[in-house]
Write a protein that holds these residues in place. Structure first.
Motif, PDB file in Angstrom:
ATOM      1  N   MET A   8       0.822  -1.216   0.000  1.00  0.00           N
ATOM      2  CA  MET A   8       0.000   0.000   0.000  1.00  0.00           C
ATOM      3  C   MET A   8       0.854   1.264   0.000  1.00  0.00           C
ATOM      4  O   MET A   8       0.472   2.286  -0.565  1.00  0.00           O
ATOM      5  CB  MET A   8      -0.955   0.003   1.207  1.00  0.00           C
ATOM      6  CG  MET A   8      -2.052  -1.039   1.081  1.00  0.00           C
ATOM      7  SD  MET A   8      -3.077  -1.163   2.557  1.00  0.00           S
ATOM      8  CE  MET A   8      -4.271   0.128   2.273  1.00  0.00           C
ATOM      9  N   VAL A   9       2.015   1.166   0.634  1.00  0.00           N
ATOM     10  CA  VAL A   9       2.928   2.310   0.625  1.00  0.00           C
ATOM     11  C   VAL A   9       3.541   2.441  -0.775  1.00  0.00           C
ATOM     12  O   VAL A   9       3.540   3.517  -1.373  1.00  0.00           O
ATOM     13  CB  VAL A   9       4.027   2.143   1.695  1.00  0.00           C
ATOM     14  CG1 VAL A   9       5.079   3.242   1.573  1.00  0.00           C
ATOM     15  CG2 VAL A   9       3.416   2.118   3.093  1.00  0.00           C
ATOM     16  N   ALA A  10       3.991   1.303  -1.320  1.00  0.00           N
ATOM     17  CA  ALA A  10       4.707   1.337  -2.601  1.00  0.00           C
ATOM     18  C   ALA A  10       3.789   1.710  -3.763  1.00  0.00           C
ATOM     19  O   ALA A  10       4.204   2.425  -4.677  1.00  0.00           O
ATOM     20  CB  ALA A  10       5.345  -0.029  -2.859  1.00  0.00           C
ATOM     21  N   ASN A  11       2.544   1.240  -3.750  1.00  0.00           N
ATOM     22  CA  ASN A  11       1.703   1.468  -4.938  1.00  0.00           C
ATOM     23  C   ASN A  11       0.872   2.752  -4.852  1.00  0.00           C
ATOM     24  O   ASN A  11       0.075   3.028  -5.736  1.00  0.00           O
ATOM     25  CB  ASN A  11       0.800   0.249  -5.207  1.00  0.00           C
ATOM     26  CG  ASN A  11      -0.303   0.081  -4.159  1.00  0.00           C
ATOM     27  OD1 ASN A  11      -0.600   0.994  -3.391  1.00  0.00           O
ATOM     28  ND2 ASN A  11      -0.902  -1.092  -4.137  1.00  0.00           N
ATOM     29  N   GLY A  12       1.019   3.489  -3.768  1.00  0.00           N
ATOM     30  CA  GLY A  12       0.344   4.793  -3.699  1.00  0.00           C
ATOM     31  C   GLY A  12      -0.996   4.769  -2.986  1.00  0.00           C
ATOM     32  O   GLY A  12      -1.639   5.808  -2.834  1.00  0.00           O
ATOM     33  N   MET A  13      -1.429   3.586  -2.539  1.00  0.00           N
ATOM     34  CA  MET A  13      -2.753   3.551  -1.889  1.00  0.00           C
ATOM     35  C   MET A  13      -2.779   4.362  -0.602  1.00  0.00           C
ATOM     36  O   MET A  13      -3.734   5.073  -0.325  1.00  0.00           O
ATOM     37  CB  MET A  13      -3.183   2.105  -1.605  1.00  0.00           C
ATOM     38  CG  MET A  13      -3.834   1.465  -2.814  1.00  0.00           C
ATOM     39  SD  MET A  13      -4.458  -0.167  -2.446  1.00  0.00           S
ATOM     40  CE  MET A  13      -6.016   0.218  -1.649  1.00  0.00           C
ATOM     41  N   ARG A  14      -1.715   4.228   0.183  1.00  0.00           N
ATOM     42  CA  ARG A  14      -1.688   5.009   1.428  1.00  0.00           C
ATOM     43  C   ARG A  14      -1.833   6.495   1.104  1.00  0.00           C
ATOM     44  O   ARG A  14      -2.649   7.199   1.708  1.00  0.00           O
ATOM     45  CB  ARG A  14      -0.372   4.771   2.184  1.00  0.00           C
ATOM     46  CG  ARG A  14      -0.255   5.630   3.431  1.00  0.00           C
ATOM     47  CD  ARG A  14       1.151   5.703   3.965  1.00  0.00           C
ATOM     48  NE  ARG A  14       2.054   6.303   2.987  1.00  0.00           N
ATOM     49  CZ  ARG A  14       3.372   6.371   3.129  1.00  0.00           C
ATOM     50  NH1 ARG A  14       3.947   5.846   4.195  1.00  0.00           N
ATOM     51  NH2 ARG A  14       4.130   6.940   2.215  1.00  0.00           N
ATOM     52  N   ASP A  15      -1.065   6.942   0.116  1.00  0.00           N
ATOM     53  CA  ASP A  15      -1.099   8.372  -0.196  1.00  0.00           C
ATOM     54  C   ASP A  15      -2.404   8.784  -0.862  1.00  0.00           C
ATOM     55  O   ASP A  15      -2.760   9.964  -0.862  1.00  0.00           O
ATOM     56  CB  ASP A  15       0.109   8.750  -1.060  1.00  0.00           C
ATOM     57  CG  ASP A  15       1.409   8.545  -0.277  1.00  0.00           C
ATOM     58  OD1 ASP A  15       1.335   8.477   0.976  1.00  0.00           O
ATOM     59  OD2 ASP A  15       2.473   8.411  -0.910  1.00  0.00           O
ATOM     60  N   ALA A  16      -3.135   7.791  -1.408  1.00  0.00           N
ATOM     61  CA  ALA A  16      -4.448   8.105  -1.988  1.00  0.00           C
ATOM     62  C   ALA A  16      -5.506   8.216  -0.894  1.00  0.00           C
ATOM     63  O   ALA A  16      -6.657   8.544  -1.172  1.00  0.00           O
ATOM     64  CB  ALA A  16      -4.838   7.034  -3.000  1.00  0.00           C
ATOM     65  N   THR A  27      -4.083  -5.890 -10.824  1.00  0.00           N
ATOM     66  CA  THR A  27      -3.875  -5.501 -12.225  1.00  0.00           C
ATOM     67  C   THR A  27      -3.827  -3.974 -12.294  1.00  0.00           C
ATOM     68  O   THR A  27      -4.354  -3.289 -11.407  1.00  0.00           O
ATOM     69  CB  THR A  27      -5.041  -5.983 -13.110  1.00  0.00           C
ATOM     70  OG1 THR A  27      -6.218  -5.306 -12.687  1.00  0.00           O
ATOM     71  CG2 THR A  27      -5.241  -7.491 -13.022  1.00  0.00           C
ATOM     72  N   PRO A  28      -3.242  -3.426 -13.352  1.00  0.00           N
ATOM     73  CA  PRO A  28      -3.241  -1.965 -13.499  1.00  0.00           C
ATOM     74  C   PRO A  28      -4.660  -1.399 -13.472  1.00  0.00           C
ATOM     75  O   PRO A  28      -4.898  -0.335 -12.897  1.00  0.00           O
ATOM     76  CB  PRO A  28      -2.581  -1.748 -14.865  1.00  0.00           C
ATOM     77  CG  PRO A  28      -1.750  -2.976 -15.089  1.00  0.00           C
ATOM     78  CD  PRO A  28      -2.470  -4.102 -14.403  1.00  0.00           C
ATOM     79  N   ALA A  29      -5.621  -2.118 -14.053  1.00  0.00           N
ATOM     80  CA  ALA A  29      -7.000  -1.604 -14.086  1.00  0.00           C
ATOM     81  C   ALA A  29      -7.564  -1.490 -12.669  1.00  0.00           C
ATOM     82  O   ALA A  29      -8.230  -0.496 -12.335  1.00  0.00           O
ATOM     83  CB  ALA A  29      -7.881  -2.515 -14.930  1.00  0.00           C
ATOM     84  N   ILE A  30      -7.292  -2.481 -11.829  1.00  0.00           N
ATOM     85  CA  ILE A  30      -7.823  -2.448 -10.454  1.00  0.00           C
ATOM     86  C   ILE A  30      -7.163  -1.312  -9.660  1.00  0.00           C
ATOM     87  O   ILE A  30      -7.835  -0.581  -8.921  1.00  0.00           O
ATOM     88  CB  ILE A  30      -7.628  -3.825  -9.763  1.00  0.00           C
ATOM     89  CG1 ILE A  30      -8.485  -4.885 -10.469  1.00  0.00           C
ATOM     90  CG2 ILE A  30      -7.943  -3.764  -8.272  1.00  0.00           C
ATOM     91  CD1 ILE A  30      -9.973  -4.607 -10.483  1.00  0.00           C
ATOM     92  N   LYS A  31      -5.853  -1.150  -9.861  1.00  0.00           N
ATOM     93  CA  LYS A  31      -5.163  -0.029  -9.179  1.00  0.00           C
ATOM     94  C   LYS A  31      -5.806   1.283  -9.563  1.00  0.00           C
ATOM     95  O   LYS A  31      -6.049   2.163  -8.725  1.00  0.00           O
ATOM     96  CB  LYS A  31      -3.694   0.015  -9.622  1.00  0.00           C
ATOM     97  CG  LYS A  31      -2.815  -0.940  -8.875  1.00  0.00           C
ATOM     98  CD  LYS A  31      -1.347  -0.655  -9.212  1.00  0.00           C
ATOM     99  CE  LYS A  31      -0.547  -1.889  -8.879  1.00  0.00           C
ATOM    100  NZ  LYS A  31       0.737  -1.964  -9.535  1.00  0.00           N
ATOM    101  N   GLU A  32      -6.084   1.422 -10.855  1.00  0.00           N
ATOM    102  CA  GLU A  32      -6.650   2.673 -11.341  1.00  0.00           C
ATOM    103  C   GLU A  32      -8.049   2.905 -10.763  1.00  0.00           C
ATOM    104  O   GLU A  32      -8.414   4.034 -10.438  1.00  0.00           O
ATOM    105  CB  GLU A  32      -6.717   2.570 -12.863  1.00  0.00           C
ATOM    106  CG  GLU A  32      -6.606   3.875 -13.569  1.00  0.00           C
ATOM    107  CD  GLU A  32      -6.900   3.674 -15.042  1.00  0.00           C
ATOM    108  OE1 GLU A  32      -6.196   2.858 -15.681  1.00  0.00           O
ATOM    109  OE2 GLU A  32      -7.857   4.315 -15.520  1.00  0.00           O
TER     110      GLU A  32
END
Ligand code: GLA
Length: 506
Positions: free
Chosen positions: A178-186, A398-403
């Motif tokens: 979550m830290v690495a993929n930006g979720m925390r910051d989102a 997947t990239p789509a789910i992240k987006e």
């Protein structure tokens, strides 16, 4: 076996007796029924406790009724026996699946529950579960607001994807992801562990974690060190839904433990309280933990989970709740997701800063819906100011789910400080949800419920009755769109959504 042999002897069939005794011939043909009390070892919980099944059954003709009791649940069951095969159903099982399937074999029940197989034998005195003493419930009062959850909580919870297969290592990996993929910051700040973390109480009554979480305080510290917050799970009953120890009679002590560990969020799940209380005790029991959390001195977001019964939307905030489930458990499919969100309609007046209706955690990314459906899921949760608690394996997206999960324009709708919850208006195959926003603009989502693509029109007069449209933006296309002649028309795929933010001319 002794009892079986005695009953068989009464049939005066020596050969049968021999075959039955050898286990070669089975069936109720000799006057046996499933009526009676039966005891079967079932499973061992992750905290080392045994969880046997105790069945108390009656049989009239082919109809079987009774109870199936385990360490955390007493379930009324009903079913039928045909030949020596029977199936027992309980209200709590989903998808019309039997709770227990069995065969009467000699004087035993050969049982299957989910994929577990076991043999039940006639119960002996002392095999039955003890009856819990009913602790009287406190008089009602209003628990003061804890000042938290000014916007709907955002984070992650393990249950939808991992259930009992969650442990310290997985939580740390999820946090790192979550830290690495930006979720925390989102904005996804809370990392919440659900049921099955619990150990057993020590002689002083302190409840620690089980072997899957060797050092809870260290895990909480780790999560805090990443700039995130930590959530935990319990029940007002003696047992949780997954039958682990709950907080019954230990509310203040458990709240104190949570505070010592540095817990920031508690999901408090009714399930096990059903063994003792009816729905008239919901409010006082939730109040009891609300008081205990305040008394612990630590700010802890309080999430009530009682599936929306007993008008929790009306009194949830009065027991100190910051959010409350309004529905049964979500599943990763379109019908379940839509049914949960449609149940929100009557709850809208009770949402606002500090207290939110919760149609359950997100299923986005769990694999059984299309990306189109997941976009609709995210849009509807945002429009209804629902908590955004991701429920997927964050390590593997997947990239789509992240987006979808990190669409900041959609997250902004959910997190809008006005805190209004949209209500649905149905028209044919379309459902329209309109959410007023703090800056005077509105979010409008149109969902295509049908099985085919369709054109939908949004009229300015319906979304902004008292003003002219200044601008409009499609929040999934991340593009501005133009209203012409007071309307905007777009093609919406089956189960898809058109989500606009429409700004008024001042
Ligand atoms: C209930 C809740 C779920 C989950 C499980 C855990 O079913 O509604 O969200 O917490 O219990 O056992």
């Amino acid at each position: 076996m002794t009892k079986a042999i005695l009953r068989l002897a009464a049939t005066n069939c020596g050969a049968c007796l021999l075959l039955m005794a050898c286990g070669l011939l089975a069936g109720p043909a000799f006057g046996q029924t499933v009526a009676g009390k039966w005891f079967a070892p079932w499973r061992v919980l992750d905290n080392g406790e045994n969880d046997p099944m105790y069945l108390d059954l009656s049989q009239t003709g082919s109809e079987v009724t009774g109870t199936v009791t385990t360490i955390g649940h007493i379930r009324q069951v009903k079913g039928a026996i045909k030949g020596n095969h029977f199936e027992l159903f309980s209200d709590s099982t989903r998808d019309n699946k039997p709770l227990v399937v069995g065969d009467l074999v000699s004087n035993q029940l050969h049982l299957t529950r989910d994929t577990d197989r076991m043999v039940a034998v006639p119960a002996k005195p002392g095999d039955e579960y003890p009856v819990y003493e009913r602790i009287s419930t406190p008089a009602l009062h209003d628990v003061p607001y804890n000042g938290l959850a000014k916007t709907p909580p955002m984070g992650w919870n393990d249950w939808n994807e991992f259930q009992s297969k969650i442990d310290d290592k997985t939580v740390r990996e999820v946090v790192d992801a979550m830290v690495a993929n930006g979720m925390r910051d989102a904005g996804y700040i809370y990392v919440n562990i659900d049921d099955t973390w619990e150990g057993v109480r020590d002689p002083q009554g302190n409840l620690g974690p089980n072997r899957k979480f060797p050092d809870m305080k260290a895990l909480v510290d780790y999560v805090h060190s990443k700039g995130m917050k930590f959530g935990i799970y319990s029940s007002p009953g003696p047992r949780t839904c997954a039958e682990y120890p709950g907080s019954y009679g230990y509310e203040e002590q458990d709240a104190k433990t949570y505070a010592q560990w540095g817990i920031d969020y508690l999901k408090y799940d009714w399930c096990g309280a059903r063994m003792i209380y009816g729905h008239d005790s919901l409010r006082p029991l939730y109040q009891k933990m609300g008081d205990a959390l305040l008394k612990s001195g630590r700010p802890i977001v309080y999430s009530l989970c009682e599936y929306g019964v007993g008008d929790v939307d009306v009194w949830g905030a009065q027991v100190g709740g910051n959010l409350w489930r309004t529905t049964g458990d979500i599943s990763d499919n379109w019908a379940s997701m839509i049914s949960n969100i449609e149940k929100q309609a009557h709850t809208a007046p009770y949402a606002g800063p500090g207290h939110w209706n919760d149609p359950d955690m997100l299923e986005i990314g769990n694999g059984k819906m299309t990306d189109e459906e997941y976009r609709t899921h995210m849009s509807l949760w945002a429009l209804t100011a629902a908590p955004l608690i991701a429920g997927n394996d964050i390590r593997n997206m997947t990239p789509a789910i992240k987006e979808i999960l990190m669409n900041h324009e959609v997250i902004a709708i959910d997190q809008d400080v006005l805190g209004k919850q949209a209500m649905p208006v149905k028209s044919g195959d379309f459902e329209t949800w309109i959410k007023p926003l703090a800056d005077g603009s509105v979010a409008v989502g149109v969902v295509n419920l049908s099985a085919s693509e369709s054109m939908a029109t949004i009229r300015a007069s319906e979304v902004l009755p008292d003003a002219e449209v200044k601008s409009a933006r499609d929040l999934w296309a991340h593009a501005n769109v133009r209203f012409r002649d007071g309307a905007y028309t777009a093609r919406i795929p089956s189960h898809g959504v058109l989500l606009l933010r429409v700004t008024a001319k001042k």
